[in-house]
Design a protein around this motif. Structure first.
Motif, PDB file in Angstrom:
ATOM      1  N   UNK A  30       1.455  -1.103   0.212  1.00  0.00           N
ATOM      2  CA  UNK A  30      -0.008   0.257  -0.181  1.00  0.00           C
ATOM      3  C   UNK A  30       0.844   0.774   0.132  1.00  0.00           C
ATOM      4  N   UNK A  31       2.010   1.456   0.615  1.00  0.00           N
ATOM      5  CA  UNK A  31       2.671   2.425   0.982  1.00  0.00           C
ATOM      6  C   UNK A  31       3.220   2.724  -0.306  1.00  0.00           C
ATOM      7  N   UNK A  32       3.704   1.376  -1.187  1.00  0.00           N
ATOM      8  CA  UNK A  32       4.689   1.923  -2.360  1.00  0.00           C
ATOM      9  C   UNK A  32       2.810   2.387  -3.280  1.00  0.00           C
ATOM     10  N   UNK A  33       2.151   2.719  -3.459  1.00  0.00           N
ATOM     11  CA  UNK A  33       0.752   3.194  -4.154  1.00  0.00           C
ATOM     12  C   UNK A  33       1.028   4.698  -4.722  1.00  0.00           C
ATOM     13  N   UNK A  34       0.469   4.978  -5.721  1.00  0.00           N
ATOM     14  CA  UNK A  34      -0.154   6.260  -5.636  1.00  0.00           C
ATOM     15  C   UNK A  34      -1.896   5.831  -5.753  1.00  0.00           C
ATOM     16  N   UNK A  35      -2.365   7.182  -4.834  1.00  0.00           N
ATOM     17  CA  UNK A  35      -3.504   7.362  -4.766  1.00  0.00           C
ATOM     18  C   UNK A  35      -4.429   8.743  -4.484  1.00  0.00           C
ATOM     19  N   UNK A  36      -5.949   8.072  -5.061  1.00  0.00           N
ATOM     20  CA  UNK A  36      -6.709   8.905  -5.791  1.00  0.00           C
ATOM     21  C   UNK A  36      -7.768   9.230  -5.101  1.00  0.00           C
ATOM     22  N   UNK A  37      -8.443  10.574  -4.997  1.00  0.00           N
ATOM     23  CA  UNK A  37     -10.881  10.043  -5.515  1.00  0.00           C
ATOM     24  C   UNK A  37     -10.376  10.865  -6.551  1.00  0.00           C
ATOM     25  N   UNK A  38     -12.179  10.352  -6.625  1.00  0.00           N
ATOM     26  CA  UNK A  38     -12.529  10.730  -7.804  1.00  0.00           C
ATOM     27  C   UNK A  38     -13.697  11.665  -7.463  1.00  0.00           C
ATOM     28  N   UNK A  39     -14.419  11.530  -8.251  1.00  0.00           N
ATOM     29  CA  UNK A  39     -15.967  11.538  -8.220  1.00  0.00           C
ATOM     30  C   UNK A  39     -16.595  11.968  -8.840  1.00  0.00           C
ATOM     31  N   UNK A  40     -18.060  11.646  -9.611  1.00  0.00           N
ATOM     32  CA  UNK A  40     -18.929  11.697 -10.950  1.00  0.00           C
ATOM     33  C   UNK A  40     -20.085  12.104 -10.011  1.00  0.00           C
ATOM     34  N   UNK A  41     -20.730  13.186 -11.449  1.00  0.00           N
ATOM     35  CA  UNK A  41     -21.828  14.153 -10.650  1.00  0.00           C
ATOM     36  C   UNK A  41     -22.833  13.304 -11.652  1.00  0.00           C
ATOM     37  N   UNK A  42     -24.231  12.256 -11.642  1.00  0.00           N
ATOM     38  CA  UNK A  42     -25.460  12.994 -12.793  1.00  0.00           C
ATOM     39  C   UNK A  42     -25.384  13.658 -14.401  1.00  0.00           C
ATOM     40  N   UNK A  43     -25.288  12.166 -14.998  1.00  0.00           N
ATOM     41  CA  UNK A  43     -24.966  13.053 -16.842  1.00  0.00           C
ATOM     42  C   UNK A  43     -23.335  13.360 -16.887  1.00  0.00           C
ATOM     43  N   UNK A  44     -22.513  13.146 -15.562  1.00  0.00           N
ATOM     44  CA  UNK A  44     -20.812  13.747 -16.211  1.00  0.00           C
ATOM     45  C   UNK A  44     -20.447  12.166 -16.151  1.00  0.00           C
ATOM     46  N   UNK A  92     -22.165  15.094  -5.633  1.00  0.00           N
ATOM     47  CA  UNK A  92     -21.238  14.386  -6.875  1.00  0.00           C
ATOM     48  C   UNK A  92     -21.215  12.233  -5.899  1.00  0.00           C
ATOM     49  N   UNK A  93     -21.471  11.729  -6.562  1.00  0.00           N
ATOM     50  CA  UNK A  93     -21.111   9.877  -5.625  1.00  0.00           C
ATOM     51  C   UNK A  93     -19.129  10.350  -5.538  1.00  0.00           C
ATOM     52  N   UNK A  94     -18.459  10.426  -4.350  1.00  0.00           N
ATOM     53  CA  UNK A  94     -16.755  10.430  -4.639  1.00  0.00           C
ATOM     54  C   UNK A  94     -16.415   8.644  -4.070  1.00  0.00           C
ATOM     55  N   UNK A  95     -15.006   9.130  -4.883  1.00  0.00           N
ATOM     56  CA  UNK A  95     -14.679   7.113  -5.296  1.00  0.00           C
ATOM     57  C   UNK A  95     -13.125   7.340  -4.446  1.00  0.00           C
ATOM     58  N   UNK A  96     -12.753   6.398  -4.090  1.00  0.00           N
ATOM     59  CA  UNK A  96     -11.563   5.873  -3.994  1.00  0.00           C
ATOM     60  C   UNK A  96     -10.797   5.255  -4.438  1.00  0.00           C
ATOM     61  N   UNK A  97      -9.339   6.040  -5.633  1.00  0.00           N
ATOM     62  CA  UNK A  97      -8.364   4.256  -6.208  1.00  0.00           C
ATOM     63  C   UNK A  97      -7.961   3.957  -5.084  1.00  0.00           C
ATOM     64  N   UNK A  98      -7.159   2.675  -4.849  1.00  0.00           N
ATOM     65  CA  UNK A  98      -5.369   2.670  -4.719  1.00  0.00           C
ATOM     66  C   UNK A  98      -4.795   2.104  -5.295  1.00  0.00           C
ATOM     67  N   UNK A  99      -4.590   2.400  -6.662  1.00  0.00           N
ATOM     68  CA  UNK A  99      -3.472   2.276  -7.346  1.00  0.00           C
ATOM     69  C   UNK A  99      -3.236   2.986  -8.992  1.00  0.00           C
ATOM     70  N   UNK A 100      -2.682   3.995  -8.966  1.00  0.00           N
ATOM     71  CA  UNK A 100      -2.876   4.847  -9.685  1.00  0.00           C
ATOM     72  C   UNK A 100      -1.421   5.102 -10.692  1.00  0.00           C
TER      73      UNK A 100
END
Length: 123
Positions: A30-44, A92-100
């Motif tokens: 985990x400590x070696x990974x780039x991590x991020x947050x995304x979001x998705x709004x309706x229709x986007x 929006x709906x916010x989602x995380x990603x643990x490997x970018x």
């Protein structure tokens, strides 16, 4: 493969704050990974909001700079997003990603997502 779990969303008034959390299902490397947050709004399309690299550097979408702060706790295999001065357009709906991965000037996420957490900014 167990998916990450995002929590902390809710309904908040404009100008308010929320803190999102993401618990990764796997702690291996985990400590070696780039991590991020995304979001998705309706229709986007889904868009990247914030990224934190394995060495702690951060990158933010222009729309959230100065208002959002991403952080990580490698001991807990977790990612956080502190959101201040929220605006209706942050809804929006916010989602995380643990490997970018960085590809040129863009961030590319591995296609492994949780359910997300809904953030609604409204008076």
């Amino acid at each position: 493969q167990v998916r990450p779990v995002e929590t902390g969303g809710g309904l908040v008034q404009p100008g308010g704050s929320l803190r999102l959390s993401c618990a990764a299902s796997e702690s291996f490397f985990f400590s070696y990974k780039n991590l991020g947050w995304y979001r998705q709004a309706p229709g986007k399309q889904r868009e990247v909001v914030a990224v934190i690299t394995s060495d702690g550097r951060t990158d933010y979408a222009e729309s959230v700079k100065g208002r959002f702060t991403i952080s990580r706790d490698d001991d807990k295999s977790s990612i956080y997003l502190q959101m201040d001065s929220l605006k209706p357009e942050d809804t929006a709906v916010y989602l995380c990603n643990v490997d970018m991965y960085r590809v040129g000037s863009s961030w590319v996420p591995v296609d492994h997502w949780g359910q997300g957490t809904q953030v609604t900014v409204s008076s």
